[in-house]
Design a protein around this motif. Sequence first.
Motif: not given
Length: 223
Positions: A21-22, A25, A202
């Motif tokens: 994921e991410k 980011y 985040s």
Amino acid sequence: MVAVQFEPDKTYLDKSKVQSEKKAYETLKRAQDIFFSLLAIIVLAIPMLIIALIIFIDDPKGSPIFSQLRTGKDGKEFRFYKFRSMCVDAEDKLSDLMDDNEMDGPAFKMKDDPRITRIGKFIRKTSIDELPQLFNILKGDMSIVGPRPPIPREVVQYDDYQKQRLYVKPGLTCYWQVQPSRNDLTFDEWMALDVKYIQERSFLVDWKIIFKTLHAVLGREGR
């Protein structure tokens, strides 16, 4: 400073999900790490050289830079750098101090550690000793924000829950680092903060931690 609230109950994460994921980011975070670590190295180059000279003058028996193996993402070991704040033979003296360990679990923490040098007390209090880790960040071994990198001898004692902190790249600062009286937290509370970060990471969370870290450093709230 307001303490971060977290649930003490153990949470187990899906490693493959965490690391898949991410992606955007993670890519932008790496770019940010490179930019800010390089900028800080350029700006702080002369002050860091002065600090290194002061450390050498205070204790010329060893290098101003302390190098140690630490464990990073997925258990990969890397060479970790700090300004030396302890006597040269600090590692050899550790076994004699284990009975005075103030931290439960695998980690060793001692408030009035007799191995700390005169200048070491100051650079630890102001977190100046952490500045050489900017090179670890630039190399890609670490990030600005992430769980603190543990010593391999601690990692071999980790259970499955504690090993989750190795799912992401270690960092210069983290939730634990900005807690008031962080050394009063139990080892499980420390691990819970790291798991909380991995779940919540985040840009917003990272910058909140960065600003709280600056506040702590300016307030000389180091260990």
